[in-house]
Structures are given as C-alpha cells and as structure tokens.
Design an enzyme around this catalytic site. Structure first.
Site, mmCIF file in Angstrom:
data_model
loop_
_atom_site.group_PDB
_atom_site.id
_atom_site.type_symbol
_atom_site.label_atom_id
_atom_site.label_comp_id
_atom_site.label_asym_id
_atom_site.label_seq_id
_atom_site.Cartn_x
_atom_site.Cartn_y
_atom_site.Cartn_z
ATOM 1 N N HIS A 219 54.577 40.123 46.154
ATOM 2 C CA HIS A 219 53.159 40.416 46.355
ATOM 3 C C HIS A 219 52.501 40.958 45.086
ATOM 4 O O HIS A 219 51.353 41.387 45.110
ATOM 5 C CB HIS A 219 53.025 41.432 47.502
ATOM 6 C CG HIS A 219 51.667 41.515 48.104
ATOM 7 N ND1 HIS A 219 50.931 42.677 48.117
ATOM 8 C CD2 HIS A 219 50.893 40.578 48.715
ATOM 9 C CE1 HIS A 219 49.783 42.470 48.714
ATOM 10 N NE2 HIS A 219 49.726 41.204 49.095
ATOM 11 N N ASP B 143 50.716 39.299 24.994
ATOM 12 C CA ASP B 143 51.289 39.731 23.713
ATOM 13 C C ASP B 143 52.012 41.070 23.796
ATOM 14 O O ASP B 143 52.248 41.714 22.771
ATOM 15 C CB ASP B 143 50.201 39.795 22.630
ATOM 16 C CG ASP B 143 49.697 38.414 22.232
ATOM 17 O OD1 ASP B 143 50.407 37.429 22.523
ATOM 18 O OD2 ASP B 143 48.616 38.321 21.644
ATOM 19 N N HIS C 108 39.437 44.704 49.845
ATOM 20 C CA HIS C 108 40.837 44.359 49.630
ATOM 21 C C HIS C 108 41.494 45.331 48.648
ATOM 22 O O HIS C 108 42.658 45.174 48.299
ATOM 23 C CB HIS C 108 40.920 42.921 49.101
ATOM 24 C CG HIS C 108 42.281 42.332 49.079
ATOM 25 N ND1 HIS C 108 42.980 42.124 47.904
ATOM 26 C CD2 HIS C 108 43.086 41.891 50.072
ATOM 27 C CE1 HIS C 108 44.156 41.580 48.181
ATOM 28 N NE2 HIS C 108 44.246 41.427 49.491
#
Length: 476
Positions: A218, A225, A394
């Site tokens: 999940h 870099d 969310h």
C-alpha cells in the site's frame, strides 16, 4: 445420518484449525468463525488462501532483511541521526523519555536531523511537484505505488519515465499487483521498450497460489537521485485530481522531503524491489552525500510482513497514550484495533481533545459501515467525529499535542496496521506540526459534526448492517 456426522466432524476440524492459528487475534478469530458459520466449506477454502500464513510471513522477513544488512552501515554513516532526547528540537519531548526510547527502537529508521519538508494538500499540487522532480532527475528515479492508472495523469508519468530512460536515467517502477491489476499490458510494454524496469509486487494469481494474496503493498514512494523523496496518501490516477464525478474533490495529504530521511525512503524501496524482482541492489551511489538544506527532524516508519513488529500501529498507540491536550486524526477508513480504540476512548474521558475526521461520501460501503460501528461508544466517551463534505478525504494524518504529527500511507484501520506494507513519515518539528494543524482546521470548516442524538436515531436496519460489518471489520 453418517454423512451428517462427517459434515459435523469436518466443520469442527475447520473451527479448531482457525482457533489454533488465530488465537493471538480474537477479533480476527470471531470474523473467520462468522464466515465459516455462514459458508462452512467455502469459508474455510477462503481462509486457507487469504488468511495469514506464518510460513510465508517468515520468508518475507528473511528476504526483506538481507539487503538492509548490506547497506545499513553506509546509510547510518551518512545520515545525521538523533541519538539522545536532549538533541530533540521540540521542547515537548523534554519529559517524554518513554516515547523517545520507543521511537529510537521501533523501526529500522532512526530520527534524522538534516531535512526539509513540504506539505502537499491535493493531487494537483502533489503531481506537479512529483513531475517537476522527475524532470530534473540526472541519475535515477524510483517509483512505487499501490494504484497506478492508465489515464491522463498516468500517461504524463509514463511520458516522463520514457523520456528520462532514453536520456540514460535509471528508472525503476513498481506497483502492487492487486491495486494496479487494471494497468494495461500495452502501457507497461511501452515503458519496458524504452528501458524502464518494471515489476508487479505480488501479482494476484501468483500471490493467490502462494497464499500471499492478503499481503498488499500500500506504499506510495518516489525517490529522485537519492536526494528528494515523496510519501503520503496519493496514488496515480485522475480520481486523485477530482475528475471522478461520483467522488468529487479529492482531499489528500502528501509530503515532499529532502535530506537524510530520503536515505530511508530509498532503503524501503530497495527492500520492496528485492521482494518483487529478486534483485539485490546495494549501490552506494543510490545514497549520495548531500548538502543539508534544513534541520527538520523526521523519521520514516515502515511496517509490513517483512518486519518483526507492527511498527506503525505501535507508533500510533504510543503517541495516543502520551497525549495531554489533543489527538486529531484524519483517515478515510476508521477501523481501529482494540488497543487504539481503548486508547482514544480513555484519552477522551480524561479530557484530551480527540477529533476524528472521516468521509461523508464513502468509496467502500462495507468499510464505511464498519467505520460507523465504532462511532457511538466513542461519541459517548467524548470523542468528536467530523464528516468531510467537500468531496472525499483520503488523507492519513495524526497530530498529537504540539509533540508530533505523521503523514503517510497507513489508514487508521487493522488492515493497514497488520496486513499491508505501509509507510509513514513522523514529523517532530513545530513548523510542520503547525502546517498540518492549519490544514486540519481548514478542513473542519467543510465538515459536519456528528452528534450523539442524531447518530443514535439512525435507522434500525442501518444499525444491524453496521453490526455485521463490525464483525467482519478485521478482514476488510
């Protein structure tokens, strides 16, 4: 009569097997017993393929730790780590020896002291920052997501990956086999033809046959870099830009990090890459020395079947247990384990300001009903619940006093705590805590607070549906 006796014996055998294997987790035992009672034969077959497999779990730990041992010394020699509580900038830690000791021993990642972070509050800001960082890559780009969609924003990521790979930048791309199962083969083939290395983490069929279907990755990680990283709640898809009318505006929280904490994001990615590809990578160039652009103290906390401890659950539980003034939580799914549940209830009864923000509009009806089943008793204890109404929230955020905050991939639910591969960034700097506090207060203005009287008057059938989902909640 004989066949009835045989059926009964088989049923008792199935029940005994579940009790013996799941005795350490009573809530999961009850859930599987309920499924077995409703579907005697089918339920046990599902349990065999889906439930926790201790043998597989041991293998995952072993494989996941080999790479870490090879590069641990290099990372720790280059990172500025906090070894003593006196080194913590935040004065709130002066009387938190127990918490500091746990944080120091909890994870394979220490508290690092040479960092700079930026909070990103929706898909537009997050994708913009990610794409800009990828465009500037000179050596490598590491990408890992639970969900990656072949849509407009997914195509933009694809285009940059292809272009950078053709420029000679090493691009490694990985996504979860179940979460990204709809990703088209043509999309992936185009990446591979350009030189992008791609792997699915536990493809569904292989995971099912190998009894690892319940282990889902999940995590959401980008490392560029070895000096810039991203972690948080956002996957790659147009829905995270609010382009799905059903969900509307998508409110999420992500972090852009520069500094020593990126070493440990990189380490998590490489461990996952080894599990997905079988390739061990221990190149020192992936952990370059860098200029210290800030002094924020950040800790990367990971948890999953490749670790001996449920580090994120223990981090949340301990943080909640030491709270004196406030515990503010934003999570799209709220299915707390018994420890977190009792910790929140006890904190509220003792006068701590406990606020929990959940969606009003759900993307999963079953999970939403399970979440609501935990609300009433907590409301009676003094916990305040807020339903976000502007769209779908969310974000996975925890704020405790002025002591710490966290942003990551883990929901406040049992699946995130005990089954999934998850990742969270713990923030200890006052400026970062203040920024997340401001965002939380802004979100509350578009929330509707749930009241005890109103919640207790919900329809009878709704209550029964919540009860059923509550039984199954450890498995959702």
């Amino acid at each position: 009569m004989v066949w009835l006796l045989l059926v009964f014996i088989v049923f008792i055998f199935q029940m005994a097997t579940i009790l013996l294997l799941e005795f350490r987790n009573p809530s999961k035992t009850v859930a599987w017993m309920f499924i077995l009672f409703c579907c005697p034969m089918i339920g046990f077959v599902v349990y065999y393929f889906v439930a926790r497999d201790y043998k597989a779990r041991k293998q995952l730990r072993t494989r996941g730790s080999q790479l870490f041992r090879q590069i641990r010394a290099l990372i720790w020699s280059r990172a500025v780590t906090v070894k003593d509580i006196e080194e913590m900038h935040n004065p709130e830690f002066r009387h938190q020896e127990r918490l500091f000791n746990l944080l120091s021993r909890l994870s394979e990642s220490p508290i690092t002291g040479c960092n700079r972070s930026r909070v990103l509050t929706d898909g537009e800001a997050t994708f913009g920052a990610m794409l800009k960082a990828m465009e500037a890559a000179k050596y490598h780009i590491h990408i890992e997501f639970y969900i990656f969609r072949h849509d407009e924003i997914g195509t933009r990521f694809q285009e940059i990956m292809i272009r950078k790979a053709k420029e000679g930048v090493k691009v490694r791309f990985m996504c979860d086999g179940l979460g990204s199962c709809k990703l088209k083969r043509e999309f992936v083939d185009k990446l591979k033809e350009a030189g992008v290395e791609f792997y699915l983490f536990l493809p569904p069929l292989l995971a099912f046959l190998d009894r690892r279907i319940n282990y889902r990755n999940h995590r959401k990680i980008i490392v560029v870099d070895g000096v810039k990283g991203f972690v948080g709640g956002i996957n790659v898809g147009d829905d995270y830009l609010g382009k799905y009318p059903k969900m509307g505006y998508w409110r999420d929280t992500h972090l852009e990090i520069e500094g020593d904490a990126v070493y440990f994001l990189q380490n998590v990615f490489l461990n996952d890459w080894q599990l997905a590809s079988g390739e061990k990578i221990a190149d020192p160039a992936l952990f370059p020395e860098h200029h210290c652009g800030g002094d924020e103290q950040i800790q990367i906390v990971s948890s999953g079947p490749d670790q001996a401890w449920n580090a994120i659950q223990e981090f949340c539980f301990t943080a909640i247990s030491v709270a004196k003034k406030r515990i503010w939580i934003a999570s799209p799914y709220f299915i707390p384990d018994p420890g977190i549940y009792e910790g929140l209830k006890t904190a509220a009864v003792s006068g701590v300001d406990v606020r929990i923000m959940i969606p009003w509009r759900a993307d999963s009806r079953l999970v939403h009903l399970a979440s609501l089943s935990y609300v009433e008793e907590l409301l009676l204890a003094g916990v305040r619940f807020f339903q976000y109404q502007k769209g779908f929230i969310h974000a996975k955020v925890l704020i405790v006093d002025d002591l710490l905050a966290s942003v990551g991939t883990a929901n406040m639910d049992m699946r995130s705590f005990f089954c999934n591969f998850e990742l969270t960034a713990a923030l200890y700097e006052q400026s970062a805590i203040d920024r997340l506090t401001v965002d939380f207060e802004k979100d509350m203005k578009v929330c509707r607070e749930m009241t005890k009287r109103e919640f207790q008057c919900r329809p009878f059938l709704h209550k029964k549906a919540e009860m059923l989902c509550r039984i199954l909640s450890p498995l959702l």
